[in-house]
Design a protein around this motif. Structure first.
Motif, PDB file in Angstrom:
ATOM      1  N   PRO A 190       0.838  -1.210   0.000  1.00  8.34           N
ATOM      2  CA  PRO A 190       0.000   0.000   0.000  1.00  8.34           C
ATOM      3  C   PRO A 190       0.873   1.260   0.000  1.00  8.34           C
ATOM      4  CG  PRO A 190       0.007  -1.030   2.176  1.00  8.34           C
ATOM      5  CD  PRO A 190       0.809  -1.925   1.290  1.00  8.34           C
ATOM      6  N   VAL A 191       0.614   2.141  -0.956  1.00  3.79           N
ATOM      7  CA  VAL A 191       1.478   3.317  -1.135  1.00  3.79           C
ATOM      8  C   VAL A 191       0.628   4.588  -1.087  1.00  3.79           C
ATOM      9  CG1 VAL A 191       3.256   4.389  -2.580  1.00  3.79           C
ATOM     10  CG2 VAL A 191       2.953   1.908  -2.626  1.00  3.79           C
ATOM     11  N   GLN A 196      -4.536   5.352  -3.838  1.00  2.00           N
ATOM     12  CA  GLN A 196      -4.853   4.951  -2.461  1.00  2.00           C
ATOM     13  C   GLN A 196      -5.952   5.865  -1.901  1.00  2.00           C
ATOM     14  OE1 GLN A 196      -4.434   2.437   0.683  1.00  2.00           O
ATOM     15  NE2 GLN A 196      -3.087   2.252  -1.068  1.00  2.00           N
ATOM     16  N   ASP A 197      -5.878   7.166  -2.175  1.00  2.15           N
ATOM     17  CA  ASP A 197      -6.923   8.115  -1.733  1.00  2.15           C
ATOM     18  C   ASP A 197      -8.277   7.700  -2.321  1.00  2.15           C
ATOM     19  OD1 ASP A 197      -4.830   9.567  -0.628  1.00  2.15           O
ATOM     20  OD2 ASP A 197      -4.843  11.120  -2.191  1.00  2.15           O
ATOM     21  N   TYR A 198      -8.247   7.346  -3.616  1.00  2.00           N
ATOM     22  CA  TYR A 198      -9.487   6.948  -4.307  1.00  2.00           C
ATOM     23  C   TYR A 198     -10.100   5.726  -3.628  1.00  2.00           C
ATOM     24  CZ  TYR A 198     -12.407   4.811  -7.914  1.00  2.00           C
ATOM     25  OH  TYR A 198     -13.446   4.215  -8.583  1.00  2.00           O
ATOM     26  N   MET A 199      -9.276   4.727  -3.328  1.00  2.00           N
ATOM     27  CA  MET A 199      -9.809   3.506  -2.714  1.00  2.00           C
ATOM     28  C   MET A 199     -10.322   3.797  -1.299  1.00  2.00           C
ATOM     29  SD  MET A 199      -9.691   1.355  -5.096  1.00  2.00           S
ATOM     30  CE  MET A 199     -10.000  -0.271  -4.413  1.00  2.00           C
ATOM     31  N   ARG A 200      -9.623   4.656  -0.577  1.00  4.30           N
ATOM     32  CA  ARG A 200     -10.042   4.980   0.796  1.00  4.30           C
ATOM     33  C   ARG A 200     -11.375   5.726   0.797  1.00  4.30           C
ATOM     34  NH1 ARG A 200      -5.440   6.917   2.307  1.00  4.30           N
ATOM     35  NH2 ARG A 200      -5.936   9.106   2.024  1.00  4.30           N
ATOM     36  N   ASP A 201     -11.651   6.454  -0.293  1.00  4.59           N
ATOM     37  CA  ASP A 201     -12.892   7.235  -0.383  1.00  4.59           C
ATOM     38  C   ASP A 201     -14.102   6.399  -0.793  1.00  4.59           C
ATOM     39  OD1 ASP A 201     -11.566   9.490   0.330  1.00  4.59           O
ATOM     40  OD2 ASP A 201     -11.414  10.335  -1.704  1.00  4.59           O
ATOM     41  N   GLN A 202     -13.899   5.153  -1.176  1.00  6.42           N
ATOM     42  CA  GLN A 202     -15.039   4.335  -1.623  1.00  6.42           C
ATOM     43  C   GLN A 202     -15.879   3.917  -0.417  1.00  6.42           C
ATOM     44  OE1 GLN A 202     -15.600   4.144  -4.945  1.00  6.42           O
ATOM     45  NE2 GLN A 202     -13.789   5.472  -4.875  1.00  6.42           N
ATOM     46  N   PRO A 203     -17.195   4.134  -0.477  1.00  6.92           N
ATOM     47  CA  PRO A 203     -18.049   3.818   0.672  1.00  6.92           C
ATOM     48  C   PRO A 203     -18.151   2.312   0.922  1.00  6.92           C
ATOM     49  CG  PRO A 203     -19.365   4.570  -1.201  1.00  6.92           C
ATOM     50  CD  PRO A 203     -17.935   4.734  -1.604  1.00  6.92           C
ATOM     51  N   ALA A 204     -18.343   1.962   2.189  1.00  6.64           N
ATOM     52  CA  ALA A 204     -18.411   0.538   2.570  1.00  6.64           C
ATOM     53  C   ALA A 204     -19.555  -0.173   1.852  1.00  6.64           C
ATOM     54  CB  ALA A 204     -18.575   0.422   4.084  1.00  6.64           C
ATOM     55  N   ASP A 205     -20.669   0.525   1.602  1.00  6.16           N
ATOM     56  CA  ASP A 205     -21.778  -0.193   0.961  1.00  6.16           C
ATOM     57  C   ASP A 205     -21.463  -0.529  -0.496  1.00  6.16           C
ATOM     58  OD1 ASP A 205     -22.016   2.363   0.011  1.00  6.16           O
ATOM     59  OD2 ASP A 205     -24.121   2.624   0.528  1.00  6.16           O
ATOM     60  N   ASP A 209     -17.472  -4.028   3.624  1.00  6.45           N
ATOM     61  CA  ASP A 209     -16.888  -3.637   4.919  1.00  6.45           C
ATOM     62  C   ASP A 209     -15.421  -4.038   5.030  1.00  6.45           C
ATOM     63  OD1 ASP A 209     -19.249  -2.553   5.784  1.00  6.45           O
ATOM     64  OD2 ASP A 209     -19.933  -4.409   6.758  1.00  6.45           O
ATOM     65  N   GLN A 210     -15.103  -5.217   4.534  1.00  2.00           N
ATOM     66  CA  GLN A 210     -13.745  -5.746   4.710  1.00  2.00           C
ATOM     67  C   GLN A 210     -12.701  -4.871   3.999  1.00  2.00           C
ATOM     68  OE1 GLN A 210     -13.120  -9.562   2.791  1.00  2.00           O
ATOM     69  NE2 GLN A 210     -10.914  -9.201   2.897  1.00  2.00           N
ATOM     70  N   VAL A 211     -12.940  -4.602   2.718  1.00  2.00           N
ATOM     71  CA  VAL A 211     -11.959  -3.826   1.942  1.00  2.00           C
ATOM     72  C   VAL A 211     -11.985  -2.357   2.377  1.00  2.00           C
ATOM     73  CG1 VAL A 211     -11.328  -3.086  -0.396  1.00  2.00           C
ATOM     74  CG2 VAL A 211     -11.965  -5.465   0.038  1.00  2.00           C
ATOM     75  N   HIS A 212     -13.186  -1.848   2.675  1.00  2.00           N
ATOM     76  CA  HIS A 212     -13.289  -0.474   3.162  1.00  2.00           C
ATOM     77  C   HIS A 212     -12.442  -0.309   4.429  1.00  2.00           C
ATOM     78  CE1 HIS A 212     -15.153   3.423   3.966  1.00  2.00           C
ATOM     79  NE2 HIS A 212     -15.270   3.028   5.207  1.00  2.00           N
ATOM     80  N   GLY A 213     -12.622  -1.245   5.358  1.00  2.00           N
ATOM     81  CA  GLY A 213     -11.874  -1.179   6.621  1.00  2.00           C
ATOM     82  C   GLY A 213     -10.376  -1.279   6.398  1.00  2.00           C
ATOM     83  N   MET A 214      -9.976  -2.127   5.455  1.00  2.00           N
ATOM     84  CA  MET A 214      -8.546  -2.295   5.177  1.00  2.00           C
ATOM     85  C   MET A 214      -7.925  -0.980   4.707  1.00  2.00           C
ATOM     86  SD  MET A 214      -6.844  -4.849   2.367  1.00  2.00           S
ATOM     87  CE  MET A 214      -7.265  -3.875   0.936  1.00  2.00           C
ATOM     88  N   PHE A 215      -8.605  -0.276   3.795  1.00  2.00           N
ATOM     89  CA  PHE A 215      -8.027   0.983   3.297  1.00  2.00           C
ATOM     90  C   PHE A 215      -8.027   2.068   4.376  1.00  2.00           C
ATOM     91  CE2 PHE A 215      -8.580  -1.029  -0.863  1.00  2.00           C
ATOM     92  CZ  PHE A 215      -7.333  -0.757  -1.403  1.00  2.00           C
ATOM     93  N   ARG A 217      -7.628   1.499   7.571  1.00  2.75           N
ATOM     94  CA  ARG A 217      -6.539   1.143   8.503  1.00  2.75           C
ATOM     95  C   ARG A 217      -5.160   1.453   7.926  1.00  2.75           C
ATOM     96  NH1 ARG A 217      -9.882  -3.122   9.328  1.00  2.75           N
ATOM     97  NH2 ARG A 217      -8.673  -4.495   7.993  1.00  2.75           N
ATOM     98  N   PHE A 218      -4.968   1.190   6.624  1.00  3.94           N
ATOM     99  CA  PHE A 218      -3.664   1.505   6.016  1.00  3.94           C
ATOM    100  C   PHE A 218      -3.273   2.945   6.375  1.00  3.94           C
ATOM    101  CE2 PHE A 218      -4.242  -1.484   2.098  1.00  3.94           C
ATOM    102  CZ  PHE A 218      -3.717  -2.541   2.802  1.00  3.94           C
ATOM    103  N   HIS A 219      -4.269   3.840   6.253  1.00  6.07           N
ATOM    104  CA  HIS A 219      -4.006   5.261   6.466  1.00  6.07           C
ATOM    105  C   HIS A 219      -3.896   5.580   7.957  1.00  6.07           C
ATOM    106  CE1 HIS A 219      -5.196   9.639   6.407  1.00  6.07           C
ATOM    107  NE2 HIS A 219      -4.205   9.592   5.541  1.00  6.07           N
ATOM    108  N   ALA A 220      -4.908   5.124   8.709  1.00  6.76           N
ATOM    109  CA  ALA A 220      -4.971   5.489  10.140  1.00  6.76           C
ATOM    110  C   ALA A 220      -3.799   4.903  10.925  1.00  6.76           C
ATOM    111  CB  ALA A 220      -6.298   4.990  10.725  1.00  6.76           C
ATOM    112  N   ASP A 221      -3.338   3.717  10.532  1.00  5.16           N
ATOM    113  CA  ASP A 221      -2.265   3.048  11.289  1.00  5.16           C
ATOM    114  C   ASP A 221      -0.876   3.344  10.739  1.00  5.16           C
ATOM    115  OD1 ASP A 221      -4.409   2.012  12.607  1.00  5.16           O
ATOM    116  OD2 ASP A 221      -4.179  -0.046  11.869  1.00  5.16           O
ATOM    117  N   GLY A 222      -0.786   4.275   9.787  1.00  7.65           N
ATOM    118  CA  GLY A 222       0.531   4.646   9.253  1.00  7.65           C
ATOM    119  C   GLY A 222       1.209   3.509   8.504  1.00  7.65           C
ATOM    120  N   GLN A 223       0.412   2.687   7.800  1.00 11.30           N
ATOM    121  CA  GLN A 223       1.002   1.526   7.102  1.00 11.30           C
ATOM    122  C   GLN A 223       1.365   1.822   5.653  1.00 11.30           C
ATOM    123  OE1 GLN A 223      -1.463  -2.020   7.325  1.00 11.30           O
ATOM    124  NE2 GLN A 223      -2.101  -1.510   9.383  1.00 11.30           N
ATOM    125  N   LEU A 224       1.134   3.057   5.209  1.00 13.86           N
ATOM    126  CA  LEU A 224       1.363   3.334   3.781  1.00 13.86           C
ATOM    127  C   LEU A 224       2.846   3.501   3.474  1.00 13.86           C
ATOM    128  CD1 LEU A 224      -1.564   5.826   3.088  1.00 13.86           C
ATOM    129  CD2 LEU A 224      -1.419   3.410   2.472  1.00 13.86           C
TER     130      LEU A 224
END
Ligand SMILES: NC(=O)c1ccc[n+]([C@@H]2O[C@H](COP(=O)([O-])OP(=O)(O)OC[C@H]3O[C@@H](n4cnc5c(N)ncnc54)[C@H](OP(=O)(O)O)[C@@H]3O)[C@@H](O)[C@H]2O)c1
Length: 262
Positions: A190-191, A196-205, A209-215, A217-224
């Protein structure tokens, strides 16, 4: 001491921003003249100005890797300025369309394949003859971990097209063994880029939920990862002579490849 890519010319598709921009800079620092191609001419121009300001040889052209005419015209312009392409980095890519796989518009799915898989093939067809004639060439494809099982649910066009790119990589590498042309791929992890911004902006519905949460977390947990991380690995593969490998940023193998090129 001579730089590893001195007297080589590299083409970076999607070099206007993100991983492609960082790769253009890394290849230039390794001594290559760098050709940059993408659709957004402003971004291409910005990368080229940056390269030139740092004292490197560079040229840019607008071009769409999914459009044979546009790509051929862009490449013709670039080789006219910098000469034959020795290093091809197939980096241009898109992560759309997203959503439940059975609801995806097949035309949009096909367009994603045209960019992520057929685009690299088009670039290979245009540059490989020159590499073979020179007896030296490097092709580095930018893939993703989503190409491997379990893929990325609700992003099937992306993961399917990149899985195809992995197979293009290993098949072509085997076909070109002994020619002096290597074919490899880089999984950047994840970069922190616009994709990455585009994927993070995609709504969970829409994306689940799984992929939404993953994107998130990448950002919130500093994993990028920073774009320079895949760029260094791409430059190492361009300077080295391994072929047929798909190397993932963060793996021991990737670190060894980068260290051996340093
Ligand atoms: N960021 C990540 O987390 C991540 C993870 C794994 C893999 N990757 C891969 O890394 C590569 C670069 O992605 P990025 O994250 O740097 O994304 P990005 O910031 O969105 O950059 C994508 C680049 O590709 C270009 N591009 C897209 N469609 C094109 C087309 N039809 N013809 C020519 N150029 C095109 C874009 O320019 P225009 O739109 O102006 O054409 C842009 O320069 C992609 O292949 C992506 O799949 C990224």
């Amino acid at each position: 001491m001579a730089l590893p890519l001195q007297a080589r010319t590299a083409l970076v598709t999607g070099g206007g921003r993100g991983i492609g921009r960082a790769t253009a800079l890394a290849l230039a620092e390794a001594g290559a003249a760098v050709a940059v191609l993408a659709r957004s001419v402003d971004e291409v121009d910005r990368t080229v100005e940056e390269l030139r300001a740092a004292g490197h040889r560079a040229a840019g052209a607008s071009g769409d890797v999914a459009d044979a005419t546009s790509l051929a015209e862009g490449l013709h312009q670039l080789t006219g300025e910098l000469g034959n392409i020795d290093v091809l980095v197939n980096n241009a890519g898109v992560s759309w369309p997203v959503g439940p796989t059975a609801s995806i518009d097949p035309e949009q799915f096909a367009q994603a394949v045209a960019i992520n898989l057929v685009g690299p093939l088009r670039c290979i067809r245009l540059t490989l003859p020159g590499m073979l004639a020179a007896g030296w060439g490097r092709i580095v494809n930018v893939t993703t971990g989503a190409a491997n099982a379990p893929g990325m649910p609700r992003a099937a066009a992306y993961s399917s097209s990149k899985a195809g790119l992995n197979q293009l990589t290993v098949n072509l590498a085997a076909e070109l063994a002994g020619t002096g042309v290597t074919v490899t791929a880089v999984d950047p992890g994840p970069v922190d880029t616009a994709m990455q911004d585009y994927m993070r902006d995609q709504p969970a519905d829409l994306i689940g939920d799984q992929v939404h949460g993953m994107f998130q977390r990448f950002h919130a947990d500093g994993q990028l990862n920073h774009p320079t991380q895949p760029a260094q690995l791409i430059a190492a593969l361009a300077a080295g002579d391994v072929t047929g490998e798909i190397a993932a940023v963060g793996s021991d193998r990737a670190s060894a490849l980068v260290d051996s090129a340093a």
